[in-house]
Design a protein around this motif. Structure first.
Motif, PDB file in Angstrom:
ATOM      1  N   GLU A   4     100.501  41.738 -24.890  1.00 48.30           N
ATOM      2  CA  GLU A   4     100.491  41.435 -23.458  1.00 48.30           C
ATOM      3  C   GLU A   4      99.220  40.697 -23.051  1.00 48.30           C
ATOM      4  N   LYS A   5      98.104  40.989 -23.731  1.00 50.54           N
ATOM      5  CA  LYS A   5      96.828  40.373 -23.383  1.00 50.54           C
ATOM      6  C   LYS A   5      96.478  39.184 -24.264  1.00 50.54           C
ATOM      7  N   THR A   6      96.838  39.248 -25.548  1.00 54.40           N
ATOM      8  CA  THR A   6      96.451  38.202 -26.486  1.00 54.40           C
ATOM      9  C   THR A   6      97.331  38.269 -27.718  1.00 54.40           C
ATOM     10  N   GLU A   7      97.350  37.200 -28.502  1.00 51.96           N
ATOM     11  CA  GLU A   7      98.024  37.234 -29.787  1.00 51.96           C
ATOM     12  C   GLU A   7      97.168  38.036 -30.759  1.00 51.96           C
ATOM     13  N   MET A   8      97.830  38.800 -31.637  1.00 53.10           N
ATOM     14  CA  MET A   8      97.117  39.745 -32.490  1.00 53.10           C
ATOM     15  C   MET A   8      97.565  39.618 -33.943  1.00 53.10           C
ATOM     16  N   ALA A   9      96.711  40.102 -34.838  1.00 55.65           N
ATOM     17  CA  ALA A   9      97.020  40.153 -36.267  1.00 55.65           C
ATOM     18  C   ALA A   9      96.914  41.607 -36.718  1.00 55.65           C
ATOM     19  N   LEU A  10      97.965  42.112 -37.324  1.00 51.54           N
ATOM     20  CA  LEU A  10      98.025  43.503 -37.787  1.00 51.54           C
ATOM     21  C   LEU A  10      97.948  43.521 -39.309  1.00 51.54           C
ATOM     22  N   ARG A  11      96.981  44.252 -39.844  1.00 53.53           N
ATOM     23  CA  ARG A  11      96.787  44.297 -41.291  1.00 53.53           C
ATOM     24  C   ARG A  11      96.619  45.727 -41.777  1.00 53.53           C
ATOM     25  N   HIS A  12      97.312  46.062 -42.857  1.00 57.24           N
ATOM     26  CA  HIS A  12      97.158  47.343 -43.536  1.00 57.24           C
ATOM     27  C   HIS A  12      96.189  47.126 -44.694  1.00 57.24           C
ATOM     28  N   TYR A  13      95.244  48.038 -44.856  1.00 56.56           N
ATOM     29  CA  TYR A  13      94.239  47.881 -45.907  1.00 56.56           C
ATOM     30  C   TYR A  13      94.853  48.186 -47.269  1.00 56.56           C
ATOM     31  N   ARG A  14      94.682  47.245 -48.188  1.00 53.83           N
ATOM     32  CA  ARG A  14      95.189  47.392 -49.552  1.00 53.83           C
ATOM     33  C   ARG A  14      94.106  47.015 -50.553  1.00 53.83           C
ATOM     34  N   ARG A  15      94.163  47.649 -51.686  1.00 51.98           N
ATOM     35  CA  ARG A  15      93.213  47.344 -52.756  1.00 51.98           C
ATOM     36  C   ARG A  15      93.673  46.103 -53.522  1.00 51.98           C
ATOM     37  N   GLY A  16      92.696  45.399 -54.096  1.00 50.98           N
ATOM     38  CA  GLY A  16      93.009  44.268 -54.953  1.00 50.98           C
ATOM     39  C   GLY A  16      92.705  44.596 -56.397  1.00 50.98           C
ATOM     40  N   GLY A  17      92.958  43.647 -57.266  1.00 55.70           N
ATOM     41  CA  GLY A  17      92.623  43.802 -58.678  1.00 55.70           C
ATOM     42  C   GLY A  17      93.497  44.798 -59.412  1.00 55.70           C
ATOM     43  N   LEU A  18      93.083  45.129 -60.625  1.00 51.59           N
ATOM     44  CA  LEU A  18      93.853  46.031 -61.475  1.00 51.59           C
ATOM     45  C   LEU A  18      93.964  47.423 -60.878  1.00 51.59           C
ATOM     46  N   PHE A  19      92.861  47.920 -60.298  1.00 51.48           N
ATOM     47  CA  PHE A  19      92.886  49.259 -59.719  1.00 51.48           C
ATOM     48  C   PHE A  19      93.874  49.321 -58.560  1.00 51.48           C
ATOM     49  N   GLY A  20      94.019  48.198 -57.852  1.00 47.61           N
ATOM     50  CA  GLY A  20      94.956  48.150 -56.739  1.00 47.61           C
ATOM     51  C   GLY A  20      96.396  48.326 -57.161  1.00 47.61           C
ATOM     52  N   LYS A  21      96.688  48.027 -58.425  1.00 48.54           N
ATOM     53  CA  LYS A  21      98.055  48.231 -58.925  1.00 48.54           C
ATOM     54  C   LYS A  21      98.335  49.707 -59.176  1.00 48.54           C
ATOM     55  N   LEU A  22      97.266  50.469 -59.372  1.00 47.45           N
ATOM     56  CA  LEU A  22      97.410  51.901 -59.617  1.00 47.45           C
ATOM     57  C   LEU A  22      97.336  52.701 -58.316  1.00 47.45           C
ATOM     58  N   VAL A  23      96.384  52.323 -57.457  1.00 51.30           N
ATOM     59  CA  VAL A  23      96.204  52.999 -56.165  1.00 51.30           C
ATOM     60  C   VAL A  23      96.226  51.915 -55.087  1.00 51.30           C
TER      61      VAL A  23
END
Length: 234
Positions: free
Chosen positions: A53-72
């Motif tokens: 209603e006030k502005t355009e927004m970007a919604l992001r969920h925090y995710r891990r990168g790299g090899l560890f990100g594939k596990l957790v």
């Protein structure tokens, strides 16, 4: 910044920019049901672009990168609410925004605790009609004045004592009014002294050179010297 306590988490939000329900605003289905989703982008996950209603927004969920990100994929060790990645990025953006650095305004952040870990989300301003430097330089050259502006904007961030640990040419935007913006402050922080600042610039130069090889973007040493001139002048 307002805070709302949940049974197993917390939400922090800027009530001047978020008039919608803070409890629902991190659920993409909530926005889809109202036909307010206006786009998306792929990175480690999906960033959703929303018409608020006030502005355009970007919604992001925090995710891990790299090899560890594939596990957790998206869980982080909980060591206190103040140390959650969502609140830290929200707070850092707020400080930069208040000091006049062109960064997205923080709108809301959330952390949900489960046992010894937590998951997190952030909602921030979407910079309208903007493109990152890689996309722009793939198509055209930039004026010396714009390279100066890029350097000046980085200098403003450094004067605010913010170490952008992932400063690269994808994280610098130019919008239709020829204004330079800095984005992606996850894992960034304030740091005293000046010894770390050259490391930010070195990382940025490496990213430009990498994209010259990868995409043949319009970038050369004269451009870099113009950026540095703007940085030093500021």
């Amino acid at each position: 910044m307002q805070q709302r306590d949940l049974a197993n988490g917390k939400i922090w939000f800027n009530e001047a920019l978020l008039t919608e329900d803070p409890n629902a605003c991190f659920d993409i289905a909530y926005w889809q049901q109202q036909d307010r989703v206006i786009g998306s982008a792929q990175g480690r996950g999906t960033t959703w672009f929303i018409k608020g209603e006030k502005t355009e927004m970007a919604l992001r969920h925090y995710r891990r990168g790299g090899l560890f990100g594939k596990l957790v994929a998206d869980s982080y060790w909980f060591t206190g609410w103040q140390k959650t990645r969502s609140l830290q990025e929200f707070s850092l953006l707020q400080k930069l925004h208040e000091q006049g650095v062109k960064v997205p305004a923080p709108i809301a952040a959330r952390a949900i605790k489960s046992g010894f870990t937590y998951r997190a989300d952030i909602l921030q301003q979407k910079i309208p009609h903007s493109q990152d430097l890689v996309g722009l330089l793939s198509q055209q050259t930039l004026s010396e004045n714009l390279w100066h502006q890029i350097g000046q904007t980085i200098a403003q961030m450094h004067q605010a004592k913010v170490n952008h640990t992932d400063l690269n040419c994808h994280n610098i935007l130019l919008e239709q009014q020829q204004q330079v913006w800095l984005i992606d402050f996850d894992k960034c922080y304030q740091q005293s002294g000046k010894g770390w600042q050259q490391g930010n610039l070195d990382r940025l130069l490496r990213s430009f050179n990498k994209e010259v090889t990868k995409r043949n973007i319009h970038f050369n040493q004269d451009n870099w010297q113009a950026l540095l001139a703007g940085y030093r002048a500021k």
